[in-house]
Write an enzyme that holds these catalytic residues in place. Structure first.
Site, PDB file in Angstrom:
ATOM      1  N   GLY A  46       0.835  -1.192   0.000  1.00  0.00           N
ATOM      2  CA  GLY A  46       0.000   0.000   0.000  1.00  0.00           C
ATOM      3  C   GLY A  46       0.868   1.240   0.000  1.00  0.00           C
ATOM      4  O   GLY A  46       2.016   1.204   0.456  1.00  0.00           O
ATOM      5  N   GLN A  51       3.108   9.899   1.262  1.00  0.00           N
ATOM      6  CA  GLN A  51       4.430   9.275   1.367  1.00  0.00           C
ATOM      7  C   GLN A  51       5.359   9.643   0.219  1.00  0.00           C
ATOM      8  O   GLN A  51       6.570   9.452   0.323  1.00  0.00           O
ATOM      9  CB  GLN A  51       4.292   7.753   1.438  1.00  0.00           C
ATOM     10  CG  GLN A  51       3.624   7.270   2.712  1.00  0.00           C
ATOM     11  CD  GLN A  51       3.436   5.774   2.671  1.00  0.00           C
ATOM     12  OE1 GLN A  51       2.420   5.284   2.200  1.00  0.00           O
ATOM     13  NE2 GLN A  51       4.439   5.051   3.136  1.00  0.00           N
ATOM     14  N   CYS A  91       6.143  -0.259   7.034  1.00  0.00           N
ATOM     15  CA  CYS A  91       5.787   0.947   6.290  1.00  0.00           C
ATOM     16  C   CYS A  91       6.970   1.357   5.420  1.00  0.00           C
ATOM     17  O   CYS A  91       8.116   1.358   5.886  1.00  0.00           O
ATOM     18  CB  CYS A  91       5.440   2.063   7.270  1.00  0.00           C
ATOM     19  SG  CYS A  91       4.970   3.609   6.489  1.00  0.00           S
ATOM     20  N   LEU A  92       6.699   1.720   4.176  1.00  0.00           N
ATOM     21  CA  LEU A  92       7.775   2.151   3.287  1.00  0.00           C
ATOM     22  C   LEU A  92       8.451   3.420   3.790  1.00  0.00           C
ATOM     23  O   LEU A  92       9.611   3.666   3.461  1.00  0.00           O
ATOM     24  CB  LEU A  92       7.235   2.363   1.872  1.00  0.00           C
ATOM     25  CG  LEU A  92       6.671   1.115   1.179  1.00  0.00           C
ATOM     26  CD1 LEU A  92       6.117   1.475  -0.192  1.00  0.00           C
ATOM     27  CD2 LEU A  92       7.721   0.025   1.077  1.00  0.00           C
ATOM     28  N   HIS A 133      -4.186   1.657   7.681  1.00  0.00           N
ATOM     29  CA  HIS A 133      -2.806   2.154   7.728  1.00  0.00           C
ATOM     30  C   HIS A 133      -2.617   3.302   6.736  1.00  0.00           C
ATOM     31  O   HIS A 133      -2.079   4.361   7.088  1.00  0.00           O
ATOM     32  CB  HIS A 133      -1.857   0.990   7.414  1.00  0.00           C
ATOM     33  CG  HIS A 133      -0.415   1.359   7.342  1.00  0.00           C
ATOM     34  ND1 HIS A 133       0.501   0.932   8.272  1.00  0.00           N
ATOM     35  CD2 HIS A 133       0.294   2.103   6.445  1.00  0.00           C
ATOM     36  CE1 HIS A 133       1.699   1.409   7.950  1.00  0.00           C
ATOM     37  NE2 HIS A 133       1.599   2.118   6.839  1.00  0.00           N
ATOM     38  N   GLU A 134      -3.070   3.097   5.503  1.00  0.00           N
ATOM     39  CA  GLU A 134      -2.885   4.125   4.472  1.00  0.00           C
ATOM     40  C   GLU A 134      -3.760   5.350   4.733  1.00  0.00           C
ATOM     41  O   GLU A 134      -3.328   6.484   4.490  1.00  0.00           O
ATOM     42  CB  GLU A 134      -3.143   3.551   3.076  1.00  0.00           C
ATOM     43  CG  GLU A 134      -2.249   2.383   2.681  1.00  0.00           C
ATOM     44  CD  GLU A 134      -0.763   2.635   2.831  1.00  0.00           C
ATOM     45  OE1 GLU A 134      -0.321   3.799   2.749  1.00  0.00           O
ATOM     46  OE2 GLU A 134      -0.023   1.660   3.046  1.00  0.00           O
ATOM     47  N   HIS A 137      -2.065   7.743   6.992  1.00  0.00           N
ATOM     48  CA  HIS A 137      -1.089   8.618   6.322  1.00  0.00           C
ATOM     49  C   HIS A 137      -1.738   9.905   5.814  1.00  0.00           C
ATOM     50  O   HIS A 137      -1.111  10.966   5.837  1.00  0.00           O
ATOM     51  CB  HIS A 137      -0.436   7.904   5.138  1.00  0.00           C
ATOM     52  CG  HIS A 137       0.690   7.001   5.499  1.00  0.00           C
ATOM     53  ND1 HIS A 137       1.858   7.449   6.078  1.00  0.00           N
ATOM     54  CD2 HIS A 137       0.835   5.657   5.352  1.00  0.00           C
ATOM     55  CE1 HIS A 137       2.670   6.426   6.272  1.00  0.00           C
ATOM     56  NE2 HIS A 137       2.074   5.328   5.844  1.00  0.00           N
TER      57      HIS A 137
END
Length: 169
Positions: A46, A51, A91-92, A133-134, A137
């Protein structure tokens, strides 16, 4: 399509609140395509536009094993959530770090797709966790915000060290 740069903590741009997309047009579709390219290149499941330093309410997700079930969420809204679950999330923007985060087991959302068409989706399991999660962000929240201050500090130090080592390489 191109791979975009993923922001890492402690970059304050990750804390910006994303603005709604006013119109789904060719530019937004290009952003979506670039986000998928970036997510796949980084081996994520995701990615939120925040991000990649694009502060609009856009999310791309693909939790499938074959990486062929693309989900686009533009201007997502959480309608319902139920149950409790949690897995170790990564997480990226927080590379190579994982932590157990409490999440709702099931969610129902409303969003626009890549073509700007509205839809509703009920999700559970990994997809529900990824959506939450996304969506965090988009309001400037990271998974580590659910952790104790000590754990947050340890994660920050590890990521900063990792970024320094990569910069030298």
């Amino acid at each position: 399509m191109s791979v975009l740069q993923v922001l890492h903590i402690p970059d304050e741009r990750l804390r910006k609140v994303a603005k709604p997309v006013e119109e789904v047009n060719a530019e937004i579709q290009r952003i979506v395509d670039d986000m998928f390219e970036t997510m796949y290149a980084e081996e994520g499941i995701g990615l939120a536009a925040t991000q990649v330093d694009i502060h609009q309410r856009i999310i791309v997700i693909d939790v499938s094993e074959n990486r062929d079930e693309r989900l686009v969420l533009i201007n997502p809204e959480l309608l319902e959530k139920s149950g409790e679950t949690g897995i170790e999330e990564g997480c990226l923007s927080i590379p190579e770090q994982r932590a157990l985060v409490p999440r709702a087991e099931k969610v129902k959302i409303r969003a626009l797709d890549r073509d700007g068409k509205p839809f509703e989706l009920e999700a559970d399991g990994l997809l529900a966790i990824c959506i939450q999660h996304e969506m965090d962000h988009l309001v400037g929240k990271l998974f580590m915000d659910y952790l104790s201050p000590l754990k947050q500090q340890r994660i920050r130090q590890k990521v900063e060290k990792l970024d320094r080592l990569k910069a030298r390489a």
